[in-house]
Every structure is written in C-alpha cells, then in structure tokens.
Design an enzyme around this catalytic site. Structure first.
Site, PDB file in Angstrom:
ATOM      1  N   HIS A   1       4.474  -1.473   3.129  1.00 14.87           N
ATOM      2  CA  HIS A   1       4.117  -0.114   2.751  1.00 14.87           C
ATOM      3  C   HIS A   1       4.691   0.906   3.741  1.00 14.87           C
ATOM      4  CE1 HIS A   1       2.169   3.077   0.681  1.00 14.87           C
ATOM      5  NE2 HIS A   1       1.569   3.493   1.781  1.00 14.87           N
TER       6      HIS A   1
ATOM      7  N   ASP B   1      15.396 -16.920  -5.662  1.00 12.19           N
ATOM      8  CA  ASP B   1      16.410 -15.865  -5.779  1.00 12.19           C
ATOM      9  C   ASP B   1      17.752 -16.324  -5.219  1.00 12.19           C
ATOM     10  OD1 ASP B   1      16.002 -15.818  -3.017  1.00 12.19           O
ATOM     11  OD2 ASP B   1      14.669 -14.081  -3.104  1.00 12.19           O
TER      12      ASP B   1
ATOM     13  N   ASP C   1       4.818  -4.351  -0.494  1.00 12.39           N
ATOM     14  CA  ASP C   1       3.815  -3.298  -0.257  1.00 12.39           C
ATOM     15  C   ASP C   1       2.407  -3.869  -0.461  1.00 12.39           C
ATOM     16  OD1 ASP C   1       2.091  -0.970  -0.507  1.00 12.39           O
ATOM     17  OD2 ASP C   1       3.908   0.220  -0.805  1.00 12.39           O
TER      18      ASP C   1
ATOM     19  N   SER D   1       4.385   7.302   0.400  1.00  9.13           N
ATOM     20  CA  SER D   1       2.970   7.099   0.098  1.00  9.13           C
ATOM     21  C   SER D   1       2.391   8.367  -0.548  1.00  9.13           C
ATOM     22  CB  SER D   1       2.213   6.694   1.367  1.00  9.13           C
ATOM     23  OG  SER D   1       0.979   6.122   1.039  1.00  9.13           O
TER      24      SER D   1
HETATM   25 CA   LIG Z   1      14.530 -15.326  -0.940  1.00  5.18          CA
END
Ligand SMILES: [Ca+2]
Ligand SMILES: *[C@@H]1O[C@H](CO)[C@@H](O)[C@H](O)[C@H]1NC(C)=O
Ligand SMILES: *[C@@H]1O[C@H](CO)[C@@H](O)[C@H](O)[C@H]1NC(C)=O
Ligand SMILES: *[C@@H]1O[C@H](CO)[C@@H](O)[C@H](O)[C@H]1NC(C)=O
Ligand SMILES: *[C@@H]1O[C@H](CO)[C@@H](O)[C@H](O)[C@H]1NC(C)=O
Ligand SMILES: *[C@@H]1O[C@H](CO)[C@@H](O)[C@H](O)[C@H]1NC(C)=O
Length: 491
Positions: A444, A253, A408, A183
């Site tokens: 994050h 994906d 994030d 960060s």
């Molecule tokens: Ca996936």
C-alpha cells in the site's frame, strides 16, 4: 484551463512575500479569515515516494497560510501554498492526504525543492483530530459540511487558491497544474477528475481510496469474520498462510521471484497447510496452523458477503498480508483479540451509526449487512468517488495516471481494476487520457518485493507536456534475465 471567476488585477511586480501581495486572494463562495505570508528556509520533511528522488537541500519559499470559512457552515479551513523564491519551474502541484487526513503542509517541502509551487489543505479538520471530534456536531448528528469539505469541496478550493496565489506572486498563472496523491490522495485525484475536471492538467492518483462507500466497510470484514469464527489468529499464523500462498502461486507467472504477477491463476487452498508448524516471535512460541485460520483466509480472499451470501466487495490478493486488516493483539499465542483498522471502524462508528460508543465486537452479519447498505445509500454521491464518466476531464485535455500495488494490504486492488473497467466500458478510448498500471509485489503506497513505480510523477509530466503516453509500467515475464526490463512485455 478555464477559470470560472474573473482574475484580479496583478499588483506586485517584484514579489516580496507579504500579506499585501495576497490581499485580493479569495473565491466567490468563501470568507477569508486570515492570510499570512512569510519567507522560510524549508527542507524535505516528508517524502512523497512518487516524486523522483531529490537531494534534501534547503529551499527558500514564500509560505502562504490561508484560513477561511464558508458562511453558514461554521467551518474553518487551513490551506497552505508554498512558492519557491527562486527557480520556479512554472508549474503548480496539489498534494494529497492519507487516511482521514485531507492534507498537510509537511508534504510541500519536496515539490518546492523541485521548483513547483504547491498547495495542500486540511479540509476543515486537523490532521491529528479523531474522526468523531470533527465529523459529529453532536452525538447522533453528522457534520455534513465538514464531510463535504474532506471529500471534495476543500480540494477544489485548494486548487483555485493555490493557482491564484501562484499568479499573484509570480505575475503569471502556472503553465501546467498537477495533482499528486496516493491512498486518500489517490481518491482525491479521482474526485478532481470526476467532479472538477478543469482544475488539473495531469493527475497522479495511486492506490486510490475510490469506492470509499463500499471498500471502507469491506475493510471491517476480516474483523467480523474473526468474530463469526470466534477465532483470533496471531499475526505469525496469518503470515505463514500468506507465505504458503505466495510459495504455491509464485511460479505460475513464469518466474520465481516471490511475487504473484498473475493472481487470476492462483487457486491456493489454505486447508493444505492446516497443522503445519509455525515458529512465532511476538508472542514467542510455536503453533500449528488451525482450520479456523484457514477458514479466515478463505473468507478474506473471497471478500465481504452479506447475510444472504451476495458479494459486497472484493477480497485481498493472495500476496497481500492478512495480518493488517486482520490485525490482532495477543498476550499469548492462544489469547488474542481483534484490532479493527481505525479508518474503517471510525467510519462505522462516527459516520454510519453516529454512535461513538457502538460496540463493533458485537455486530452480527445482519447488522454488518445493514451498515454496508447504509454506507452506499447515504454516502455514494458524497465520497464514493466511483463515477466512471471522465468525459469532461477528457474534453478539458486532462491526463490521469494510476498505479495500484497488487500486494496492497489495505485497499483491495481489484476495486481499482473494477473502476478502470467501468471507465473503459463507457469510453473504450479512455486509455488516451487515463491509464492504470497494476504493480505486482508492491504494498500500500510503499515498496515491497516488486518493481516500484517511483518515477510515475515524471511519467505523467512527460505525458502532459510532451504527449509521451506511458505504456511500459505493466510488465510480464517473457524469458531471459528477470532483472532486465527487456525480459518483460506489456500484457
Ligand atoms: Ca512470480
Ligand atoms: C532533510 O533535512 C532536514 C534538515 O537537516 C531534516 O530535518 C529532514 O529530516 C531531512 N529530510 C529527509 C527526508 O531526509
Ligand atoms: C461552531 O464551531 C465551533 C467549534 O469549531 C463550536 O464551538 C461552535 O459551537 C459552533 N457554532 C455553532 C453556531 O454551531
Ligand atoms: C480479482 O479479479 C480477478 C480477475 O477478475 C480474479 O481472478 C481474482 O480472483 C480477483 N481477486 C479477488 C481477491 O477478488
Ligand atoms: C438479500 O438478497 C436480495 C436478493 O438478491 C437482495 O436484494 C438484498 O439486498 C439482500 N439483502 C441483504 C440484507 O443482504
Ligand atoms: C450506541 O452503541 C451502544 C453500544 O453498541 C448502544 O448500547 C447504544 O444504545 C447506542 N446508542 C444509540 C443512540 O443507538
């Protein structure tokens, strides 16, 4: 690495950890106000999650507290250097901060427990101080020295002082010096590589708050969108939209694991879930997802735009929570108000307008566009930390490793992609010394449903000391068992 000033003669043969050991500790541009040295038993009070996990045994350390000023700047900086009495591993590490905190000694327990000498600095302002209390000399007048201390100056000095104190204590300089931060700490690491390229051999700089002049005002965009829509959705409504987006895009994906690893393929339309029922617990009740909440999500995913429609910065990823920068506080499900993210609202109030009573809830899109422009115009060179030219760092032999969680919710993941591509544009071989790893499903600077790169500091050390460049942190599913690393390949 090269040292820009002459080193004082060594005095202490056997370190005792007294002020006398450090009597020659100074830098050409500072005035030391005090140096205290005490032996203390320390514990790991704060975990820096990128260090390998460690047992929390007590470590005896020499704690050196240095207070100094820059003549004419009227600032007071506290820098802490902790030196393990036994089993020093010959390495030094600088530890980064978070938000408006430059650094804190609470982060030093973990590295000293692993044998590192370690330093951190408060950058001239207390971790607990409100931004306005240090950033303004008076209403309307910025404390430029303290802003420079926070953004760069004190970080360079902490590295020099930390290495010097290490040398004075052990009788030799650290063999390797590292940076570790996430960060704000990630931004600081990039600042070191960009502006002080000879300080660190290895820099771990995760989820970096680089592009500060742009992304910090962009963090206010969700609050502005709520105001423009005159709609303040409770967290449960926004979370339902995020869940629906993840559900729609998860499988694109190749593996349904609750993580969107190929965000470019996600074209989820939030208007398809308008009127869907949501059960809420805080406040309790049931609501239907509204058209305005769908408009809000669309605008926050698209990213900040100015009054004539030009893109100012990136939006949040679909898998990131919308209810963080889009936080509201509610007395009932239909009575909420916006709670802007503090780092961003303090930036707009204390730094950009220098008006602590600025009413952010009355900003128009035109006002916001002008503040955004002022942020870039006045502060890019001060704290933007987005200079893609890392050639001096390369030439000094440095290595930098960065990962950024794609989930994030505070720092726009695409901003780091943007920086990394600009570095590669300038030097197509930059991956020889700077590697960036997207971390799907990671929040994050903290774990999420994705694979957390918790061993990244050790990966950096191996890269620097053994020449073993890490190249297996980015993974894409190729089939087989999704719980096995062999089922993933680098993209
Ligand atoms: Ca996936
Ligand atoms: C480590 O031990 C100390 C002393 O028992 C304790 O105060 C501290 O919270 C522990 N830290 C962690 C990270 O568990
Ligand atoms: C120096 O800073 C202190 C607060 O840290 C303030 O009280 C004092 O007025 C400042 N002095 C000058 C000359 O600005
Ligand atoms: C991030 O960048 C990717 C690749 O350019 C793009 O497909 C995606 O829409 C961007 N996401 C956001 C939130 O800007
Ligand atoms: C509006 O657009 C023009 C031309 O694209 C650009 O130069 C200018 O900065 C924009 N102005 C504002 C206030 O956004
Ligand atoms: C500060 O902001 C307030 C509220 O937005 C406004 O009334 C006041 O005029 C501003 N002060 C200055 C000096 O601009």
């Amino acid at each position: 690495m090269k040292t820009l000033f002459s080193l004082p003669a060594l005095t202490a043969a056997t370190p005792s950890c007294t002020e006398a050991d450090f009597s020659s500790l100074t830098l050409p541009n500072i005035n030391i106000l005090s140096v205290n040295a005490i032996v203390a038993d320390t514990y790991v009070t704060k975990l820096t999650n990128t260090f390998p996990s460690t047992k929390n045994a007590s470590t005896q350390v020499c704690q050196v507290s240095i207070q100094y000023t820059h003549q004419g700047w009227n600032d007071t900086t506290n820098t802490w250097v902790w030196l393990p009495l036994k089993h020093w591993n010959g390495r030094f590490v600088g530890m980064g901060g978070g938000g408006w905190v430059t650094g804190d000694q609470s982060s030093l327990g973990q590295p000293v427990s692993q044998g590192y000498s370690a330093a951190s600095t408060d950058g001239g302002h207390l971790a607990s101080a409100s931004t306005a209390s240090w950033a303004l000399i008076s209403q309307g007048n910025l404390n430029w020295p303290l802003l420079h201390d926070f953004s760069a100056v004190a970080l360079d000095e902490a590295a020099s002082l930390g290495k010097l104190a290490t040398r004075l204590f052990y009788g030799k300089s650290p063999k390797y010096s590292y940076w570790n931060g996430c960060s704000t700490g990630g931004r600081q690491g990039h600042m070191m590589a960009q502006r002080f390229p000879e300080q660190y051999d290895g820099i771990l700089a995760n989820a970096p708050a680089i592009n500060w002049d742009k992304f910090i005002p962009a963090e206010f965009w969700p609050s502005l969108v709520m105001k423009l829509l005159d709609s303040y959705p409770p967290a449960c409504e926004l979370e339902a939209i995020t869940d629906a987006a993840i559900n729609a895009c998860d499988g694109l994906d190749g593996v349904r694991d609750g993580i969107i690893s190929l965000p470019g393929r996600c074209k989820f339309d939030p208007f398809t879930v308008v009127r869907r029922k949501v059960r809420c617990t805080n406040p309790t009740g049931t609501l239907e997802i509204s058209r305005k909440a769908a408009q809000f999500a669309t605008a926050v995913w698209a990213g900040a735009k100015d009054s004539n429609g030009s893109q100012l910065w990136y939006g949040l990823s679909h898998e990131a929570s919308l209810a963080s920068l889009g936080a509201t506080s509610c007395t009932s499900l239909d009575n909420c108000k916006s709670v802007p993210f503090l780092v961003s609202s303090e930036w707009l109030r204390a730094i950009i307008t220098r008006n602590t009573s600025l009413d952010l809830s009355s900003l128009t899109l035109e006002d916001y566009s002008a503040l955004f422009r002022a942020s870039i115009n006045e502060f890019e060179s001060v704290i933007g930390t987005r200079d893609p030219d890392l050639t001096l760092f390369r030439d000094a032999g440095g290595k930098m490793l960065t990962w950024h969680g794609m989930k994030d919710q505070l720092i726009f993941y695409n901003g780091t992609v943007d920086y990394y591509s600009r570095v590669l544009e300038l030097d197509p071989n930059a991956h020889d010394y700077y590697r960036f790893f997207p971390a799907p499903g990671v929040k994050h600077c903290s774990p999420g449903p994705g694979w957390y790169p918790g061993d990244s500091f050790q990966a950096l050390v191996d890269w620097v000391e053994k020449g073993r460049a890490p190249d297996t942190l980015v993974m894409t599913y190729v089939g087989g068992n999704p719980n096995k690393a062999q089922s993933f390949v680098c993209k």
